[in-house]
Every structure is written in C-alpha cells, then in structure tokens.
Design an enzyme around this catalytic site. Structure first.
Site, PDB file in Angstrom:
ATOM      1  N   HIS A  66      54.194 -57.237 -36.103  1.00  0.00           N
ATOM      2  CA  HIS A  66      54.467 -55.850 -35.716  1.00  0.00           C
ATOM      3  C   HIS A  66      53.806 -54.884 -36.692  1.00  0.00           C
ATOM      4  O   HIS A  66      54.310 -54.660 -37.789  1.00  0.00           O
ATOM      5  CB  HIS A  66      56.002 -55.661 -35.740  1.00  0.00           C
ATOM      6  N   ARG A  70      46.769 -47.874 -35.209  1.00  0.00           N
ATOM      7  CA  ARG A  70      46.462 -46.488 -34.809  1.00  0.00           C
ATOM      8  C   ARG A  70      45.132 -46.268 -34.111  1.00  0.00           C
ATOM      9  O   ARG A  70      44.776 -45.129 -33.825  1.00  0.00           O
ATOM     10  CB  ARG A  70      46.512 -45.554 -36.031  1.00  0.00           C
ATOM     11  N   ASN A 100      50.800 -48.548 -29.207  1.00  0.00           N
ATOM     12  CA  ASN A 100      51.072 -47.094 -29.072  1.00  0.00           C
ATOM     13  C   ASN A 100      49.927 -46.287 -29.670  1.00  0.00           C
ATOM     14  O   ASN A 100      50.076 -45.529 -30.610  1.00  0.00           O
ATOM     15  CB  ASN A 100      52.428 -46.701 -29.671  1.00  0.00           C
ATOM     16  N   HIS A 238      62.377 -55.061 -35.001  1.00  0.00           N
ATOM     17  CA  HIS A 238      63.046 -54.414 -36.149  1.00  0.00           C
ATOM     18  C   HIS A 238      64.574 -54.259 -36.062  1.00  0.00           C
ATOM     19  O   HIS A 238      65.085 -53.163 -35.922  1.00  0.00           O
ATOM     20  CB  HIS A 238      62.386 -53.090 -36.474  1.00  0.00           C
ATOM     21  N   ASP A 324      56.322 -53.733 -39.430  1.00  0.00           N
ATOM     22  CA  ASP A 324      56.341 -52.430 -38.750  1.00  0.00           C
ATOM     23  C   ASP A 324      55.544 -51.407 -39.571  1.00  0.00           C
ATOM     24  O   ASP A 324      55.944 -50.239 -39.682  1.00  0.00           O
ATOM     25  CB  ASP A 324      57.774 -51.941 -38.504  1.00  0.00           C
ATOM     26  N   HIS A 328      51.030 -42.984 -41.645  1.00  0.00           N
ATOM     27  CA  HIS A 328      50.894 -41.606 -41.158  1.00  0.00           C
ATOM     28  C   HIS A 328      50.061 -40.793 -42.137  1.00  0.00           C
ATOM     29  O   HIS A 328      49.990 -41.119 -43.323  1.00  0.00           O
ATOM     30  CB  HIS A 328      52.272 -40.956 -40.998  1.00  0.00           C
ATOM     31  N   PHE A 342      58.307 -40.576 -37.897  1.00  0.00           N
ATOM     32  CA  PHE A 342      58.996 -41.820 -38.253  1.00  0.00           C
ATOM     33  C   PHE A 342      57.943 -42.836 -38.714  1.00  0.00           C
ATOM     34  O   PHE A 342      56.931 -43.025 -38.020  1.00  0.00           O
ATOM     35  CB  PHE A 342      59.698 -42.407 -37.025  1.00  0.00           C
ATOM     36  N   GLY A 343      58.166 -43.529 -39.823  1.00  0.00           N
ATOM     37  CA  GLY A 343      57.275 -44.644 -40.169  1.00  0.00           C
ATOM     38  C   GLY A 343      57.005 -44.780 -41.651  1.00  0.00           C
ATOM     39  O   GLY A 343      56.968 -43.792 -42.392  1.00  0.00           O
TER      40      GLY A 343
HETATM   41  C1  NCD Z   1      56.479 -46.288 -35.357  1.00  0.00           C
HETATM   42  C2  NCD Z   1      55.137 -45.584 -35.350  1.00  0.00           C
HETATM   43  O1  NCD Z   1      54.928 -44.695 -36.192  1.00  0.00           O
HETATM   44  O2  NCD Z   1      54.295 -45.912 -34.519  1.00  0.00           O
HETATM   45  N1  NCD Z   1      57.344 -45.665 -36.314  1.00  0.00           N
HETATM   46  C3  NCD Z   1      58.394 -46.226 -36.934  1.00  0.00           C
HETATM   47  O3  NCD Z   1      59.107 -45.518 -37.643  1.00  0.00           O
HETATM   48  N2  NCD Z   1      58.668 -47.504 -36.802  1.00  0.00           N
HETATM   49  C4  NCD Z   1      56.994 -46.253 -33.962  1.00  0.00           C
HETATM   50  C5  NCD Z   1      58.460 -46.360 -33.829  1.00  0.00           C
HETATM   51  O4  NCD Z   1      58.968 -47.494 -33.800  1.00  0.00           O
HETATM   52  O5  NCD Z   1      59.131 -45.332 -33.704  1.00  0.00           O
END
Ligand code: NCD
Length: 457
Positions: A66, A70, A100, A238, A324, A328, A342-343
């Site tokens: 996972h 990007r 995504n 997750h 995960d 960013h 989020f991330g």
């Molecule tokens: C993920 C992302 O940034 O693509 N972010 C995360 O906090 N895990 C997508 C997601 O699961 O929200």
C-alpha cells in the site's frame, strides 16, 4: 539481464519463508539467489563482490502492499522515480501503487503507463493496483477482468471506501474468480463526517472534529459479511482500532478469505502527537498548537489501540505491515489542521519504526520480517511467493540492514518528495545498509562494507 555475482558473508540470514534464522553467507548470481547457508570459500566465484555482513541482517526485500506514488497527476507530491528511490532506501524491493492518481488507474492503458514508467524509472518492482470502480467514483465497477489481464496485483479505491454495499459485493464476487484481493479503505463517512483526527480527549482539547472508531469497524463488519456471502477475497487496508482486530480474527476463525494490514505509524505513534510535541507532555505545545504532519487517514489513535494492533500483528491476525506512504507537498500541510491533507511519508522510516517493536521485545525479528515479506506476498497470491524468499532459484530481491545503527530522521535527506512526517528530528535505531533487486545493488547506505571483486579472503 546478466548481473554480477555478489556474496554477503557472515550475516544473520532470516528467511521466514523457510523458518531460517542463522548466521551464514548468501550468494547471488544472474539475478537469482544461488545459495544461502554456510558457503565454503570454493563456492565464491572469482570476481564476485563481497559484502561483509558481520552484525547485519539479510532478508528478502520488503513488499509494500500500500503506497501512493502520485503519478500521473500529482507529480509535485511524488513521482514513480522518487518513490522508487525512497523504497530502495527503506529496504522495499516491491511496491504496490494505489490508483488514486489523476487520471485514476481504471483501465488497461493506465496500467500499461505505470508499467512503462516503472521499467524506465524505477529500480524496484512496481505492481499497479487497479480501481474497484470507474474513476474511483463509486458508481460503477471498473472493467476488473481487463485490469487483471493488464497485470494489476489487487483492486482498491483507496482514499475512498467502496461505499455502495452491492458494488462491494459484486467486486468481492469477481475477486475470487480473478484471484486478486479487494483492498478496502474502511471508513463509514456518515460516521467520520468532517473528522480530522481520532475522537477522544486530544480532539476535544484542540476543538477538532473527531473520527470515531466505529467509522472503521462498521465498514469492516459490513465487508466481512459480504466476503462471507460471496466467498470473495477481502483485504482490510490500514487497520487502526482496538475493535477492528477481533473482527478480523473472528472472520479468519470462520475460514473466510479475509486478510489485513497495519501501518508503522499506527503501531508506534498516538494521537498525543497531534499536539506537536512528539507525544511528550501534552500541554507543552500549548492549547492551540498542533502538528499537521500527524494528520493521516485512518487517524493516529490511543495507546490502547496501538497495543492491540501490536498484539494482533505479533500473533498473525494482522497479516502484514504496509506503509500507506502518502507523500504530500509542503503547502498541503502548511495550513490549518482542518485544511491539511491526510497522509504521512513513510517508506524511509518504516524499518526504523518497526524495529522499535523488536528492540522493546513486543515483536520478534523474524515476525517483523515475515510481516514485511511473506505476509504481503500471501495476500497478493501464490504468484508472488518467490519475491518473499531466499530459496535458491528465486529472484535476488534482498535487504541488508543494521538493526542497531542509530540515525536521526532528516527529511531534507529523503529521496521521497514527501517530507511530511511527524518523525522529523527523532532518532531511530535500525537502518538499511543495502538493497538489491534482481541481483542489482540499487541502494548503498551508510555502513555498507564491500570488498571489491575478489572472493577468497
Ligand atoms: C492517502 C493519500 O494521501 O492518498 N492518505 C492517507 O492519509 N492515508 C489516502 C487516504 O487513505 O485517505
């Protein structure tokens, strides 16, 4: 491609696929494992590169089920090239890339695009994950068979759940025919609403909207019921709550094809860190301070959740550790907590974080390696088993790490474009010394000792 011979000597070889844990040597040639054990000097080919493995661990390269690379669409956050370098630095030799992206990976041409980019720009193996629904929109199933034929390793709408229960049921039905898991991001949005961190005293203190544990658990329970109804292959992405662990345990006890992953941050960091003092005295940062690098989905939770996840991982209810890795750009995090993306950027810190559990005797070294190799390979299916083994004849995908080397996380040195981690400035114990993919040395880190091209010493 023919690669040179490499021999790693006097290392602690851990191969969970064969319950092997012993000090010895390992010989690689032609991109494959040639031998692992105690090698006589006569087995070392003339001209082989010799790596001194004294004090180091050698294991199959890590497999990440996972991560977010990007590309295409968000190259300012990460690229396949940068993510692959980060992976090699972190000891990962195979990455499963979430779809995504923009456009999302929901057709054969997009899968081919990822394959081509990976061939040109990545030193590690990249396995694309295909969307469950067209455009990740949740309205209509993607052409799952077309995606499977094009070579996706799994299906997911990660970042969003598959909301519609009937679509999820259909996807699970197809998953058994196609032999590929549906990895679901379990989040009941009518419960998580505008939440940005875990529900609890810290969220209350900061005046931030909380995400209840039930948002995760309700959807896991739904998906388990659907897996039972269809015989489908469900993978829970997750896991983050104490209550999710028994749901998965009971599903497995009933013989359902349910697997689960947990991320390094949910095993080592709590929601106290949201306050910005890395989990230290909660008031130190003041009532209104927070650290947006802690914002992640699912959110960081309480110590009781962390402990339950560690137990679940140690006893095997949770099959694997997945990063995960969600890189960013800076500006996505230099905003209010509500607005921040989020991330967390995880690939380069995952091993150091996981070794915290080993050093504190909460997880054995062999179990940690199992959950980073055999565990994820089993989720993907039989076809990938060779990537998680040091058996002679399998691909020479290998990590060499020093479990005791201390280092301080400095994101300016990250290979990843994503510098978003709450671990910036912390000291981790355990570091990758070298990573080898198909017999090629793709990462050489601090502490690597190579004796050039002469075997018989
Ligand atoms: C993920 C992302 O940034 O693509 N972010 C995360 O906090 N895990 C997508 C997601 O699961 O929200």
């Amino acid at each position: 491609m023919e690669t040179e011979s490499i021999v790693i000597r006097h290392a602690r070889i851990i191969d969970p696929s064969r319950q092997l844990d012993r000090v010895g040597d390992i010989l690689l040639g032609n991109g494959e494992i040639v031998a692992a054990g105690r090698l006589g000097l006569d087995r070392i080919p003339e001209g082989a590169r010799v790596i001194d493995g004294t004090g180091l661990v050698v294991a199959p390269g890590f497999i990440d089920l996972h991560c977010h690379l990007r590309e295409p669409g968000f190259e300012y956050k990460e690229t396949i090239a940068a993510g692959a370098k980060a992976a090699a630095k972190g000891g990962f030799t195979t990455l499963c890339a979430m779809p995504n992206t923009d456009p999302p990976i929901d057709n054969a041409a997009m899968v081919e695009f990822i394959h081509q980019k990976a061939r040109k720009e990545s030193a590690v193996r990249i396995l694309p994950i295909g969307c469950v629904t067209k455009g990740r929109k949740g309205h209509e199933l993607s052409e799952m068979e077309e995606l499977a034929t094009a070579g996706v390793a799994a299906f997911s709408d990660d970042g969003d759940p598959v909301y519609d229960a009937n679509l999820m049921k259909l996807a699970l039905t197809y998953s058994s025919d196609l032999g590929l898991v549906i990895s679901n991001h379990c989040q009941e949005r009518s419960l998580s609403c505008n939440g940005v961190m875990a529900e609890g005293p810290v969220a209350t203190h900061l005046g931030l909207d909380g995400i209840p544990a039930a948002a995760e658990e309700a959807m896991i329970a739904r998906d388990i019921a659907l897996a039972e109804a269809t015989g489908g292959r469900l993978h829970v992405a997750h896991l983050s709550t104490v209550g999710s662990v028994p749901l998965v345990r009971e599903a497995k006890d009933r013989g359902l094809l349910v697997t689960a992953e947990v991320c390094p941050h949910h095993l080592t960091v709590t929601d106290q860190w949201v306050l910005g003092a890395k989990g230290a005295a909660s008031v130190a940062a003041g009532g209104l301070a927070y650290d947006t690098s802690t914002k992640v989905y699912p959110p960081l939770r309480a110590q009781s959740d962390v402990e339950a996840l560690i137990v679940g991982l140690a006893d095997g209810v949770i099959d694997c550790i997945a990063t995960d890795h969600a890189p960013h750009d800076l500006t996505s995090k230099q905003v209010t907590y509500q607005e921040a993306a989020f991330g967390i950027s995880v690939l380069e810190t995952a091993l150091g974080s996981m070794l915290q559990l080993v050093h504190s005797s909460k997880l054995s070294m062999a179990a940690m390696i199992d959950r980073l190799t055999v565990g994820p390979a089993n989720v993907l299916g039989e076809k990938y088993a060779d990537l998680a083994s040091l058996q002679p004849g399998t691909p020479a995908d290998i990590v060499i790490f020093d479990p005791d080397q201390e280092w301080t996380v400095d994101t300016s040195e990250f290979a990843s474009k994503g510098k978003n981690t709450p671990l910036e400035g912390t000291t981790l114990k355990g570091r990758v010394v070298a990573t080898i993919v198909a017999g090629n040395l793709v990462y050489e880190g601090p502490g690597l000792k190579i004796q050039e091209a002469r075997g018989r010493t």
